[in-house]
Write an enzyme that holds these catalytic residues in place. Sequence first.
Site, PDB file in Angstrom:
ATOM      1  N   ARG A   1       0.621  -1.388  -0.005  1.00 19.85           N
ATOM      2  CA  ARG A   1      -0.182  -0.051   0.600  1.00 19.85           C
ATOM      3  C   ARG A   1       0.839   1.034   0.077  1.00 19.85           C
ATOM      4  O   ARG A   1       1.982   1.273   0.663  1.00 19.85           O
ATOM      5  CB  ARG A   1      -0.823  -0.006   1.153  1.00 19.85           C
ATOM      6  CG  ARG A   1      -1.393  -0.988   1.280  1.00 19.85           C
ATOM      7  CD  ARG A   1      -2.633  -0.978   2.860  1.00 19.85           C
ATOM      8  NE  ARG A   1      -2.759  -2.390   3.084  1.00 19.85           N
ATOM      9  CZ  ARG A   1      -3.107  -2.818   4.324  1.00 19.85           C
ATOM     10  NH1 ARG A   1      -3.178  -2.308   4.649  1.00 19.85           N
ATOM     11  NH2 ARG A   1      -3.813  -4.094   4.577  1.00 19.85           N
TER      12      ARG A   1
ATOM     13  N   ASP B   1       1.054   5.211   1.181  1.00 18.06           N
ATOM     14  CA  ASP B   1      -0.104   5.812   1.591  1.00 18.06           C
ATOM     15  C   ASP B   1      -0.985   7.482   1.135  1.00 18.06           C
ATOM     16  O   ASP B   1       0.149   7.612  -0.418  1.00 18.06           O
ATOM     17  CB  ASP B   1       0.781   7.035   3.181  1.00 18.06           C
ATOM     18  CG  ASP B   1       1.078   5.996   3.850  1.00 18.06           C
ATOM     19  OD1 ASP B   1       0.619   5.028   4.570  1.00 18.06           O
ATOM     20  OD2 ASP B   1       2.241   6.684   4.228  1.00 18.06           O
TER      21      ASP B   1
ATOM     22  N   TYR C   1      12.479   2.696  -2.679  1.00 21.83           N
ATOM     23  CA  TYR C   1      11.922   4.573  -2.582  1.00 21.83           C
ATOM     24  C   TYR C   1      12.612   5.425  -2.848  1.00 21.83           C
ATOM     25  O   TYR C   1      13.894   5.107  -2.603  1.00 21.83           O
ATOM     26  CB  TYR C   1      11.418   4.234  -0.883  1.00 21.83           C
ATOM     27  CG  TYR C   1       9.700   3.434  -1.310  1.00 21.83           C
ATOM     28  CD1 TYR C   1       8.584   3.821  -0.967  1.00 21.83           C
ATOM     29  CD2 TYR C   1       9.964   1.736  -0.775  1.00 21.83           C
ATOM     30  CE1 TYR C   1       7.535   3.435  -1.423  1.00 21.83           C
ATOM     31  CE2 TYR C   1       8.533   1.314  -0.467  1.00 21.83           C
ATOM     32  CZ  TYR C   1       7.197   1.447  -0.830  1.00 21.83           C
ATOM     33  OH  TYR C   1       6.217   1.486  -0.422  1.00 21.83           O
TER      34      TYR C   1
ATOM     35  N   ARG D   1       9.417   7.426   5.845  1.00 22.78           N
ATOM     36  CA  ARG D   1       9.607   8.728   6.283  1.00 22.78           C
ATOM     37  C   ARG D   1       9.478   9.184   7.726  1.00 22.78           C
ATOM     38  O   ARG D   1      10.279  10.384   8.055  1.00 22.78           O
ATOM     39  CB  ARG D   1       7.337   8.954   6.017  1.00 22.78           C
ATOM     40  CG  ARG D   1       6.853   9.311   5.011  1.00 22.78           C
ATOM     41  CD  ARG D   1       5.381   9.229   4.728  1.00 22.78           C
ATOM     42  NE  ARG D   1       4.667   9.765   5.546  1.00 22.78           N
ATOM     43  CZ  ARG D   1       3.667  10.389   5.566  1.00 22.78           C
ATOM     44  NH1 ARG D   1       3.034   9.240   5.315  1.00 22.78           N
ATOM     45  NH2 ARG D   1       2.925  10.689   6.548  1.00 22.78           N
TER      46      ARG D   1
END
Lengths: 253, 253
Positions: A58, A60, A118, A206
């Site tokens: 997933r 966000d 990422y 994050r």
Amino acid sequence: MDSKLATSYKNIMLILEYDGTGYHGWQRQRLEPTIQGVLEDRIQMMVHEPITLIGSGRTDAGVHAKHQVCHFLTHTHIDPESLRNGLNALTPDDILIRKADYVPLDFHSRYSVKSKVYEYQIWIRHEPNVFRRNFVWHVRQVLDVETMRQCVSLLVGRHDFSTFRSSGSGNMDPVREMIHAEIRGPEDGILTFIFEADGFLRHMIRNIVGTVVDVGRGRMGLVEFRDIFQAKDRACAGFKAPAQGLFLNMVKY
Amino acid sequence: MDSKLATSYKNIMLILEYDGTGYHGWQRQRLEPTIQGVLEDRIQMMVHEPITLIGSGRTDAGVHAKHQVCHFLTHTHIDPESLRNGLNALTPDDILIRKADYVPLDFHSRYSVKSKVYEYQIWIRHEPNVFRRNFVWHVRQVLDVETMRQCVSLLVGRHDFSTFRSSGSGNMDPVREMIHAEIRGPEDGILTFIFEADGFLRHMIRNIVGTVVDVGRGRMGLVEFRDIFQAKDRACAGFKAPAQGLFLNMVKY
């Protein structure tokens, strides 16, 4: 499903690019637009049967993808290239289906993942940039980038990343293999974090970026960063960097 | 205004950057959001008097600005830097006030213009780019960029640009001095047109770009391009390139 049924299914994999600005993340929600929801609806319009679209993970709300992988089982006779063209015509232009192809029935976009990459972008000039505002986190303070690079290099290897996971992660094993971690730039006002791991905990990137930026701002030193990383306690970490700087760049199988 | 009144006024100039995607252009409209409308409303909230914000020129719906200049007359005692900070807090984050300063009362952001620089971006890779979609025109066909550069170089100098003006331009003199015109790139999939002139007719750049791209696609040759430019007849030109590739880059005084 039993094997007789399974043989009539085809497994179709999609590679996606999306601007997550307008979506409440990947996972289907009842009222809000999501990537999974928009795509499932459009795929069902084309294949005329209910399908479930399973993503590699997933993303966000507000997070983007340059290369997200997902798959679904279907009986359709529409070939993948026609499906891709049809879906690109049906979906809004902030979602692009880059590729569609048959994959073996045992391919699973989440369970088969070997690693993911990422990227996180920080805009470091004093003045904001209206054209990049949805794709960067704007940090005005002058950053000690060299110490930030040292922090990031501490993360490489097999570690318990509990410090950087968010609550709501459940009891999942917090040990992950960080294959690669670096900070590129600054280039054209942008500092880019790159992370490759065999998996990521909830909000892990994050939380890492927010804490490393705290070091860059001088609120914390390298030793303190290492200590809180080793403390395996979420309460020690800095705050969570905002969603819009984060991109899923690659999923490897 | 009479001279006694004039002396009590201050003339404040703003330099703006904006993402035009969400706006119906510069000029205030009764129902739709526009740059002028949003800014006038916010300025009035700060200075507590009606003001009129005059821009260096109107940008169309979807057109962006990296450097737009405007001014307004006001009695306010708020200094320009405080006004800038307050406006940046009040305006949406797709508009940025880069600078605010006092200018002489006879400065006029439109009448005092010496030249303007515009940029037009074309995305020339086959696959679209979701992150740049609001800032480029996507042209899939392979382009003959060298011939396009030759077309653009024909535009430099003092010419009648009637061929490239849109209807609704009124009876304005169609002669303009094109100071600079070039195509840069391709770089990272982007071809960038740069135009500097002492003024531009309505939709002039978008009509030029659309026609030059027609040459690039092989629908028209260099000689034909020169002929239609010299024909001074709008009916001869190619179609108008879409708004979202266009940026106002600079206004010189």
